[in-house]
Design an enzyme around this catalytic site. Structure first.
Site, short mmCIF file in Angstrom:
data_model
loop_
_atom_site.label_atom_id
_atom_site.label_comp_id
_atom_site.label_asym_id
_atom_site.label_seq_id
_atom_site.Cartn_x
_atom_site.Cartn_y
_atom_site.Cartn_z
N TYR A 202 3.30 5.54 5.46
CA TYR A 202 2.73 5.70 4.12
C TYR A 202 1.66 6.80 4.13
CZ TYR A 202 5.01 1.15 3.38
OH TYR A 202 5.92 0.12 3.31
N GLN B 120 10.59 -8.38 6.70
CA GLN B 120 10.11 -7.91 5.39
C GLN B 120 11.26 -7.17 4.71
OE1 GLN B 120 7.25 -4.45 3.96
NE2 GLN B 120 6.07 -5.96 5.10
N TYR C 156 9.36 -7.39 -0.39
CA TYR C 156 8.71 -6.14 -0.80
C TYR C 156 9.30 -5.63 -2.11
CZ TYR C 156 12.32 -2.94 1.36
OH TYR C 156 13.44 -2.25 1.70
N ASP D 66 -0.37 -5.15 3.56
CA ASP D 66 0.78 -4.52 4.22
C ASP D 66 0.65 -3.01 4.16
OD1 ASP D 66 3.66 -4.61 5.24
OD2 ASP D 66 3.77 -3.25 3.52
N THR E 232 0.81 -1.24 0.00
CA THR E 232 0.00 0.00 0.00
C THR E 232 0.84 1.28 0.00
OG1 THR E 232 -0.17 0.07 2.41
CG2 THR E 232 -1.90 -1.16 1.24
N TRP E 233 2.12 1.17 -0.29
CA TRP E 233 2.97 2.38 -0.33
C TRP E 233 2.50 3.26 -1.50
CZ3 TRP E 233 8.91 2.38 -1.72
CH2 TRP E 233 9.49 3.56 -1.24
N1 LIG Z 1 9.32 -2.47 4.52
C1 LIG Z 1 9.77 -1.58 3.67
O1 LIG Z 1 10.74 -0.85 3.91
C2 LIG Z 1 9.09 -1.46 2.33
C3 LIG Z 1 9.72 -0.74 1.30
C4 LIG Z 1 9.07 -0.70 0.05
C5 LIG Z 1 7.85 -1.35 -0.11
N2 LIG Z 1 7.25 -1.99 0.93
C6 LIG Z 1 5.92 -2.65 0.78
O2 LIG Z 1 5.95 -3.46 -0.38
C7 LIG Z 1 4.92 -3.06 -1.26
C8 LIG Z 1 5.28 -3.30 -2.72
O3 LIG Z 1 6.43 -2.59 -3.09
P1 LIG Z 1 6.39 -1.25 -3.98
O4 LIG Z 1 5.11 -0.54 -3.77
O5 LIG Z 1 7.66 -0.53 -3.68
O6 LIG Z 1 6.51 -1.72 -5.46
P2 LIG Z 1 6.11 -2.96 -6.38
O7 LIG Z 1 5.00 -3.72 -5.80
O8 LIG Z 1 7.38 -3.64 -6.72
O9 LIG Z 1 5.63 -2.23 -7.70
C9 LIG Z 1 4.54 -1.35 -7.71
C10 LIG Z 1 4.45 -0.80 -9.15
O10 LIG Z 1 4.09 -1.88 -10.01
C11 LIG Z 1 2.90 -1.53 -10.71
N3 LIG Z 1 2.08 -2.72 -10.87
C12 LIG Z 1 1.60 -3.53 -9.89
N4 LIG Z 1 0.92 -4.54 -10.42
C13 LIG Z 1 0.93 -4.38 -11.76
C14 LIG Z 1 0.40 -5.10 -12.84
N5 LIG Z 1 -0.27 -6.24 -12.64
N6 LIG Z 1 0.61 -4.62 -14.11
C15 LIG Z 1 1.32 -3.49 -14.32
N7 LIG Z 1 1.86 -2.76 -13.32
C16 LIG Z 1 1.67 -3.20 -12.06
C17 LIG Z 1 2.19 -0.52 -9.84
O11 LIG Z 1 1.37 0.24 -10.67
P3 LIG Z 1 -0.10 0.71 -10.19
O12 LIG Z 1 0.10 1.41 -8.89
O13 LIG Z 1 -0.52 1.60 -11.31
O14 LIG Z 1 -0.96 -0.51 -10.08
C18 LIG Z 1 3.37 0.26 -9.27
O15 LIG Z 1 3.84 1.21 -10.19
C19 LIG Z 1 4.72 -1.58 -0.89
O16 LIG Z 1 3.52 -1.06 -1.42
C20 LIG Z 1 4.79 -1.65 0.60
O17 LIG Z 1 3.58 -2.13 1.15
C21 LIG Z 1 7.87 -2.09 2.14
#
Ligand SMILES: NC(=O)c1ccc[n+]([C@@H]2O[C@H](COP(=O)([O-])OP(=O)(O)OC[C@H]3O[C@@H](n4cnc5c(N)ncnc54)[C@H](OP(=O)(O)O)[C@@H]3O)[C@@H](O)[C@H]2O)c1
Length: 281
Positions: A52, A162, A190, A47, A20-21
């Site tokens: 966020y 994570q 993540y 998550d 949900t970031w």
């Molecule tokens: N613990 C930590 O320090 C930490 C750090 C980073 C992330 N996180 C967690 O991990 C989660 C995921 O990581 P993230 O948000 O960095 O990036 P990610 O999930 O690797 O990528 C998100 C990107 O992918 C795109 N996307 C997702 N599904 C898609 C699909 N089926 N087709 C085309 N594009 C798609 C999204 O676009 P749309 O938005 O347009 O769908 C967005 O631009 C975060 O949201 C957060 O909850 C945790």
């Protein structure tokens, strides 16, 4: 959707969850519809974090899960700057209010900071004994930090770490992943699409993903997600802003890759050398 035991908990959790970031940057209705579509398809590990959108993401999640709380494995995180004993408890209360729930399924320290781990862990244990969190874990911890948690909390308390894990970033495989597997700690990947760095269709790696996807009637992103959860310790939490993306991602929960396909992906996106240890200070 495939489910697995989440570390030492007795709880089975969906292998593909939802991040949900930055969801607060999307259209609120579209984002909520996406999260709900993900839930419909079994992507029930959600998550979030107090960081966020400074609580805005938690509020959106609260709206998305209203009336469906029991389906969800709900995770939030305390910022290191709030992770004193009292600060952790106050942060958790704020998160519960934003999420409109009375408990979290797992509460994480977002990354290690300057408050002693003893304080944060004491707060986690207090929250757990009060039923406000069902379990606790950490995020972005390296092996020495994980060892510190083990020495403070003992074995069997820490349920997950994570960490950053995607096809182009496999550093955890050198130390963090083996450590977590040795001690029965779940590893939650993540940024499984590299945040916004998914292999392009025309690239050599992108072609490998496409060929494997074609063989299964799947998509390259589904193949990538399935590779990232190929070991029983692993889970992942892709973020999507709409129902179409959420459904595609959840679909990876049904896909199965052959050993040969896993080996092909492994070759196309090599994990790279072990990072050199830091010089002594
Ligand atoms: N613990 C930590 O320090 C930490 C750090 C980073 C992330 N996180 C967690 O991990 C989660 C995921 O990581 P993230 O948000 O960095 O990036 P990610 O999930 O690797 O990528 C998100 C990107 O992918 C795109 N996307 C997702 N599904 C898609 C699909 N089926 N087709 C085309 N594009 C798609 C999204 O676009 P749309 O938005 O347009 O769908 C967005 O631009 C975060 O949201 C957060 O909850 C945790």
């Amino acid at each position: 959707m495939e489910q697995r035991y989440f570390g030492p908990t007795k709880r089975e959790v969906a292998v593909i969850g939802q991040g949900t970031w930055y969801i607060e940057d999307g259209n609120r209705k579209t984002v909520i519809a996406g999260l709900r579509r993900g839930l419909d398809l079994g992507a029930t590990h959600i998550d979030t974090a107090e960081m966020y959108g400074s609580g805005a993401a938690e509020e959106i999640v609260g709206e998305a899960i209203a009336g469906r709380r029991n389906e969800v494995f709900l995770v939030s995180k305390v910022l290191p700057s709030n992770a004193s004993r009292r600060g952790t408890i106050a942060a958790c209360e704020r998160s519960l209010a934003h999420l409109k729930t009375d408990h979290l399924d797992c509460y994480l320290l977002h990354w290690s900071g300057s408050f002693p781990l003893e304080e944060t862990i004491a707060a986690f244990e207090q929250l757990q004994s009060q039923g406000k969190i069902m379990s606790w874990g950490v995020s972005n911890f390296d092996v020495s930090e994980l060892e510190e948690v083990r020495s403070v909390a003992g074995e069997g308390r820490l349920v997950c770490n994570q960490v950053l894990y995607h096809l182009k970033e496999r550093a955890i495989e050198h130390g963090v992943l083996p450590w977590c597997e040795r001690y029965g700690v779940a590893v939650v990947a993540y940024s499984p699409f590299g945040h916004d760095d998914f292999p392009r269709p025309g690239s050599s790696g992108g072609r490998v993903l496409q060929e494997i996807a074609d063989a299964h009637g799947a998509t390259p992103r589904q193949v990538a997600l399935r590779f990232l959860i190929r070991r029983p310790s692993l889970f992942t939490i892709p973020k999507a802003s709409n129902a179409e993306h959420a459904a595609e991602n959840a679909g990876a929960g049904e896909l199965r890759l052959t050993e040969a396909e896993v080996a092909r992906i492994d070759g196309a996106f090599p994990r790279g050398p072990k990072p050199r240890s830091l010089p002594m200070l």
